[in-house]
Design an enzyme around this catalytic site. Structure first.
Site, PDB file in Angstrom:
ATOM      1  N   GLU A  49       0.855  -1.191   0.000  1.00 61.25           N
ATOM      2  CA  GLU A  49       0.000   0.000   0.000  1.00 61.25           C
ATOM      3  C   GLU A  49       0.890   1.240   0.000  1.00 61.25           C
ATOM      4  OE1 GLU A  49      -2.582   2.545   3.223  1.00 61.25           O
ATOM      5  OE2 GLU A  49      -2.536   0.362   3.455  1.00 61.25           O
ATOM      6  N   ARG A 107       0.628  10.363   0.662  1.00 64.87           N
ATOM      7  CA  ARG A 107       1.037  11.367   1.644  1.00 64.87           C
ATOM      8  C   ARG A 107       2.189  12.240   1.159  1.00 64.87           C
ATOM      9  NH1 ARG A 107       1.349   7.620   7.134  1.00 64.87           N
ATOM     10  NH2 ARG A 107      -0.614   6.485   6.806  1.00 64.87           N
ATOM     11  N   THR A 138      -4.414   6.077   2.194  1.00 65.50           N
ATOM     12  CA  THR A 138      -4.711   7.437   2.658  1.00 65.50           C
ATOM     13  C   THR A 138      -5.577   8.185   1.650  1.00 65.50           C
ATOM     14  OG1 THR A 138      -2.461   7.376   3.607  1.00 65.50           O
ATOM     15  CG2 THR A 138      -3.736   9.370   3.946  1.00 65.50           C
ATOM     16  N   LYS A 142     -10.448  -1.865   7.526  1.00 65.92           N
ATOM     17  CA  LYS A 142      -9.166  -1.554   8.157  1.00 65.92           C
ATOM     18  C   LYS A 142      -9.458  -1.032   9.566  1.00 65.92           C
ATOM     19  CE  LYS A 142      -5.503   1.939   7.620  1.00 65.92           C
ATOM     20  NZ  LYS A 142      -4.903   2.886   6.653  1.00 65.92           N
TER      21      LYS A 142
END
Length: 215
Positions: A49, A53, A77, A137
């Site tokens: 993943e 960011r 994210t 998650k």
């Protein structure tokens, strides 16, 4: 649950069952993306993943998708609906977010990307389950209550499976994986900043081998 969401959730399950650890990666320099992903795959960690960011995150996903074989490549994210289109265009094959919102869930419904939404409470997990998200998650796993908290959700919420992410360490991973409602954990410890900055790919491959062997 719609057939489309069911199909995408089946894809999420396949990704999570590739191994006990999903590598959670922050790519700060584009040149690191491909060798980093290759090191993880070589060590046996197939699910990666790349978090959105940094300014180079989408380009990193694009490069890994084009040059690294055998990787299940996610974009993490995701915070806004537009992130789904950007991640899919870059070559991601699944999407992850730290939480969820009505707008984000609507965008996920419209996207071809399989989606792993984040939940930190029983209410959030139930709300996602109502939308068809069996796989979620648990984030931030340690600050949100840790192993004991997630264990307490297993009996009242038997239909939900989690990837525990956020503060999870290699030493604690077996305790997480022993829970009946945890199928995998997300691990950022596989790619420590000092090793990535130094380009020490053999050391990262070794961390990946250790992670792949955890149960």
């Amino acid at each position: 649950m719609s057939d489309a969401i069911a199909g995408k959730q089946a894809s999420v399950e396949r990704v999570l069952r590739l191994g006990p650890v999903v590598a959670v990666v922050v790519v700060r320099e584009l040149a690191h993306a491909v060798p980093l992903a290759r090191a993880l795959v070589a060590g046996g960690v197939k699910a990666v993943e790349v978090t959105l960011r940094t300014p180079v995150a989408l380009d990193a996903i694009r490069a890994i998708a084009a040059e690294v074989e055998g990787v299940a490549l996610g974009a993490g994210t995701l915070l806004a609906p537009r992130d789904f289109d950007a991640a899919l265009a870059a070559g991601a094959t699944f999407a992850v977010s730290p939480g969820s919102s009505p707008l984000l869930l609507d965008a996920a419904d419209d996207s071809a990307l399989p989606y792993l939404p984040g939940a930190a409470t029983a209410t959030e997990a139930m709300t996602l389950a109502e939308r068809g998200y069996r796989w979620q998650k648990f984030f931030p796993a340690v600050p949100a209550g840790g192993v004991e908290y997630l264990k307490s959700l297993a009996s009242p919420l038997p239909g939900i499976g989690f990837c525990a992410t956020g503060g999870v360490s290699a030493s604690a991973t077996p305790a997480w994986l022993a829970l009946p409602n945890v199928v995998a954990v997300g691990g950022s410890w596989l790619t420590p900043h000092d090793l990535v900055a130094a380009g020490n790919w053999p050391a990262i491959a070794a961390l990946a081998r250790e992670a792949a062997a955890l149960r």
